[in-house]
Design a protein around this motif. Sequence first.
Motif, PDB file in Angstrom:
ATOM      1  N   SER A   1       0.818  -1.216   0.000  1.00 25.73           N
ATOM      2  CA  SER A   1       0.000   0.000   0.000  1.00 25.73           C
ATOM      3  C   SER A   1       0.852   1.267   0.000  1.00 25.73           C
ATOM      4  CB  SER A   1      -0.939  -0.007   1.199  1.00 25.73           C
ATOM      5  OG  SER A   1      -0.179  -0.128   2.391  1.00 25.73           O
TER       6      SER A   1
ATOM      7  N   ILE B   1       4.521   0.800  -2.518  1.00 26.81           N
ATOM      8  CA  ILE B   1       4.381   0.876  -3.971  1.00 26.81           C
ATOM      9  C   ILE B   1       3.283   1.865  -4.353  1.00 26.81           C
ATOM     10  CG2 ILE B   1       3.631  -0.437  -5.996  1.00 26.81           C
ATOM     11  CD1 ILE B   1       5.269  -2.724  -5.039  1.00 26.81           C
TER      12      ILE B   1
ATOM     13  N   VAL C   1       2.544   4.536  -3.037  1.00 27.39           N
ATOM     14  CA  VAL C   1       2.958   5.934  -2.883  1.00 27.39           C
ATOM     15  C   VAL C   1       4.437   6.034  -3.234  1.00 27.39           C
ATOM     16  CG1 VAL C   1       3.212   7.843  -1.270  1.00 27.39           C
ATOM     17  CG2 VAL C   1       1.294   6.267  -1.043  1.00 27.39           C
ATOM     18  N   ARG C   2       4.779   7.033  -4.002  1.00 27.12           N
ATOM     19  CA  ARG C   2       6.192   7.218  -4.337  1.00 27.12           C
ATOM     20  C   ARG C   2       6.638   8.584  -3.832  1.00 27.12           C
ATOM     21  NH1 ARG C   2      10.824   5.359  -7.650  1.00 27.12           N
ATOM     22  NH2 ARG C   2      12.173   7.152  -7.413  1.00 27.12           N
TER      23      ARG C   2
ATOM     24  N   ARG D   1       0.481   5.860  -6.889  1.00 29.66           N
ATOM     25  CA  ARG D   1       0.639   4.950  -8.030  1.00 29.66           C
ATOM     26  C   ARG D   1      -0.346   3.807  -7.866  1.00 29.66           C
ATOM     27  NH1 ARG D   1       7.045   3.929  -7.932  1.00 29.66           N
ATOM     28  NH2 ARG D   1       6.432   3.294  -5.855  1.00 29.66           N
TER      29      ARG D   1
ATOM     30  N   ILE E   1       6.541   7.802   4.702  1.00 32.61           N
ATOM     31  CA  ILE E   1       5.446   7.964   3.742  1.00 32.61           C
ATOM     32  C   ILE E   1       4.149   8.338   4.467  1.00 32.61           C
ATOM     33  CG2 ILE E   1       4.051   6.777   2.023  1.00 32.61           C
ATOM     34  CD1 ILE E   1       6.621   5.101   1.431  1.00 32.61           C
TER      35      ILE E   1
ATOM     36  N   ALA F   1      11.140   0.640  -5.479  1.00 33.22           N
ATOM     37  CA  ALA F   1       9.860   1.278  -5.199  1.00 33.22           C
ATOM     38  C   ALA F   1      10.013   2.746  -4.850  1.00 33.22           C
ATOM     39  CB  ALA F   1       9.154   0.545  -4.064  1.00 33.22           C
ATOM     40  N   GLN F   2      11.083   3.104  -4.150  1.00 26.30           N
ATOM     41  CA  GLN F   2      11.184   4.480  -3.668  1.00 26.30           C
ATOM     42  C   GLN F   2      12.411   5.222  -4.177  1.00 26.30           C
ATOM     43  OE1 GLN F   2       8.786   5.995  -2.050  1.00 26.30           O
ATOM     44  NE2 GLN F   2       7.529   4.156  -1.911  1.00 26.30           N
TER      45      GLN F   2
END
Lengths: 444, 305, 277
Positions: free
Chosen positions: A39, A42, A44-45, A59, B52, B121-122
């Motif tokens: 969640s 991936i 959120v970038r 995303r 995040i 991914a980041q």
Amino acid sequence: MAGVSASARGSSAASPAPGAAFIFKKALISALVALVLFSLMIGVRTEAGSDGQLTYMTRFGDLAAMVATVFGGSIVVELLRQWWGPVGTIRIVPPSVQSGLALARRGIAPVLLVFTFLVPVIFYNERYILDLGILVLTYVMLGWGLNVVVGLAGLLDLGYVAFYAVGAYSYALLATNFGFSFWICLPLAGILAAFCGVLLGFPVLRLRGDYLAIVTLAFGEIIRLVIINWQSLTGGPNGVTGIPRPSFFGIPLTPGDDGLAARLGIEFSTTHRIVFLFYLILALALLTNWVTIRLRRLPIGRAWEALREDEVACRALGINTTTTKLTAFATGAMFGGLAGAFFATRQGFISPESFTFHESALVLAIVVLGGMGSQLGVALAALVMIGGFELFRGLEQFRMLVFGLAMVLLMIWRPRGLIGHRAPTVFLHHSQAISSDLVKEGHG
Amino acid sequence: MDYFAQQLINGLVLGSIYGLIAIGYTMVYGIVGMINFAHGDIFMIGGFIALISFLILVSFGLTFVPVILLIVLLVAMLITALYGWTVERIAYRPLRHSFRLAPMLSAIGMSFVLTNYSQIAQGARVKPVPPIITGGYTLHEGVDGFVVRLSNVQIIVVITTIVLLALFTWLVARTRLGRDMRACEQDQTMASLLGVDVDRTISMTFVIGAALAAVAGMMYLLYYGQVDFFMGFVAGIKAFTAAVLGGIGSLPGAMLGGLLIGLIETLWSAYFSVEYKDVAAFSILIVVLIFMPTGLLGRPEVEKV
Amino acid sequence: MKTDCILNVDHLSMRFGGIVAVNDLTFGAERRKITALIGPNGAGKTTVFNCITGFYKPSGGSLKITHDNGRQIQLERLNDFRISKQARVARTFQNIRLFPGMTALENLMVAQHNALMLASGLTFLGLIGAPSWRSAEKRAIDLSKLWLERIGLLERADDAAGNLPYGDQRRLEIARAMCTEPALLCLDEPAAGLNARESAALSELLLRIRAEQDTSILLIEHDMSVVMEISDQVVVMDYGVKISEGTPQQIRDDPKVIAAYLGADEEEAIAVMESEA
């Protein structure tokens, strides 16, 4: 194996196979777990904006695709598992197939050896394959070297790369500072690395199991950090450049008049040097192999294996376990040092980046995947790991991901490695392979 | 003297973070006897998730810091715990009764996977955040103008660590789960014969360890104001060193080891050289193990013959 | 001392923290005889063994080995592997400790490590395959063969030790200890877990070692049929102290021993004996 009936399979067939609903439910749970896992990572970038402030974007498409992949993958895995039967099922292999396999196993080593000798002939114009071959052989040699420590003596060494680094830097520094030739430095590199092995081993070898593992790991890191920070000697993070290339026993492999090509009266080609390096590392690897095989049949090698099996019993038989461990450590370190010197002369440039924990882990993976103690297994594992790693070169950024997953899956598939047998070192009537279930893996 | 006091504070704070990670190592080691090499990366994932979720909360317009911190903490612990659970399920459970080295390599593989996963991914860049908690107290002002400060972040890190440690000690000593864990540590077969769900207990061990690592990740984020995909490796090795130094398998040992490593690192940087701080930490580990082969608080191994 | 003893245990004490496992124990093991150390569980027998073979450092007292040539060695001053190497004391273990992943023959070869190490010129002569090494290796294999034959395992020489039946493993462990050519062989419950036939084979093996080798035997055993059949001398321990010593016949009739085994008072034991008589 064939002697045991396939009753395990029979009993599993008796219990009803899980239905579609079960598979669906399982896949759903997996997808749900995946949804939570991915969640934020991936979905959120994060990205540093133009003003240096961190911002994020979503995303959700990628997230949905990943979750769907997990859902589908879970169904496929479950179906495969049903088709394959429960893990650990003993399958009947017809004796004819078995003997065929045994024959193949016996034949594989010579075939592999002959093929390796012919690689530079077959692929003379394929520079990439020659380079890859050299790389694989370097890891075969490292694997065989570490095998002495981990596979035979059962001592867990997580800092093997330190000896590789010592060998590489010994050659690089001796050659660039004092102009020593490769052939003088090679044994020196081996001796220095072995000395380092003794230096580390002497105080720590009475530690057991994971304590030894962490100390070797720490030692590997110490060596790397010292190399990075001792700038005046090692050049720090910039490394050592301009390391001399090896000569053909004194005759340089250069285009000049005194070069090997000119003396032989053939046209110069840079491939000569590659081929020479290929045979050089092949010779070094085979030397490692030969020495190890010889040592296994000598009292010292048997003591190593006995140490792996039962240290207390060794002491009761009057074996000095400390010196026995030290010799194993030093021997392994020496081979690592030789490989390091080769690495330095091949690259012409070395830096601390080449000697990270990753390398130690990779070599250890090769040894364990090979089937601890098996020379052929280690060679095959090096081929699989390094070759496989190269296959994914195109996937650049996914390489470590694939490599890590492969390590996990290979371990689950074959926890005892590719070659799961131990060959006795001496026999009266006939040599029988010993099942790896009986062979201990040591606790030192 | 003031300078020393300041370094002492800094060292203790860093040591708390190491200690939190070290508990995860020591618990898993105690119960399944393996080095969970992926634990450092679980810590890193925890840091990322904290980052995040923090960004999202801020963009939603939340400004009250304690609420933000609490939500971030819970989210990070929850999701990271699930990572811990998944890693155990995929990479370790199939190898439960296998040979010692197989799960270790599987763990190393898993560590590569997690590192690379968050890199993909980041992104590979360092992720900085502006200071979330500001302010602090001046403890002492020396005549030469040197100020010994205790920042609010430091207070939060230390208090969180103490609270969690107390909670966790209570969990192991007083609850059903803790008793199951101790039983599995002694003898898994016997524990399962007596009705302990061994699989579940081991899973819970990983979950708790990961949750603590997530807290450590968040503290790291608060303290240093940044995370990156590679931070798990170094922190992981340090924390593991701490666990071994304290005597692996011992919870107070893990915390003690963490504090010691934090102190050694800070003081060495302050008085000798920053470059060799890790060398100092590792060297002291080796020296301690030479004289106390099972760490500071580890139970001596009794060899039955 | 009037009897010729290979091993003299003198006022031996061993404490673990506050627990006294062995307290002021004195006895001797006669040369080329079989001495049995018996006693109820927890009497401290294995602790005595571990002191003799260097796995524990005694808290007090002395352990003296007198070799045939008159050379005397204080065992408590040597540590682990030197006990076997220099004092030539070999041992077996209560729970068998063979090298399970190595063949029976390899197990016996490992036992000859120190002799072979010298013969292989500390590995270097062996590495180049020097003739002197080859002949030494052949002699070692012959010695192994001899012992495999004596324990009836010649046919299974190439089988993994871990694959052998339990009784065979017990005998192989004794053969392995004998391959170190010991002056004193210490056996920790060699008959444990053996059936009657295997016990008989074991007794025969031990008697043969006594008759044919220059090895004295000290054994811990619970199986009284074995003890009574083969021992020349028996030492009985209980709660860390010696309670009796003598020939098997003397021990059999000692009320103290019976009391220790039956867990009864001495008077009761005497009453039992008298009622039996």
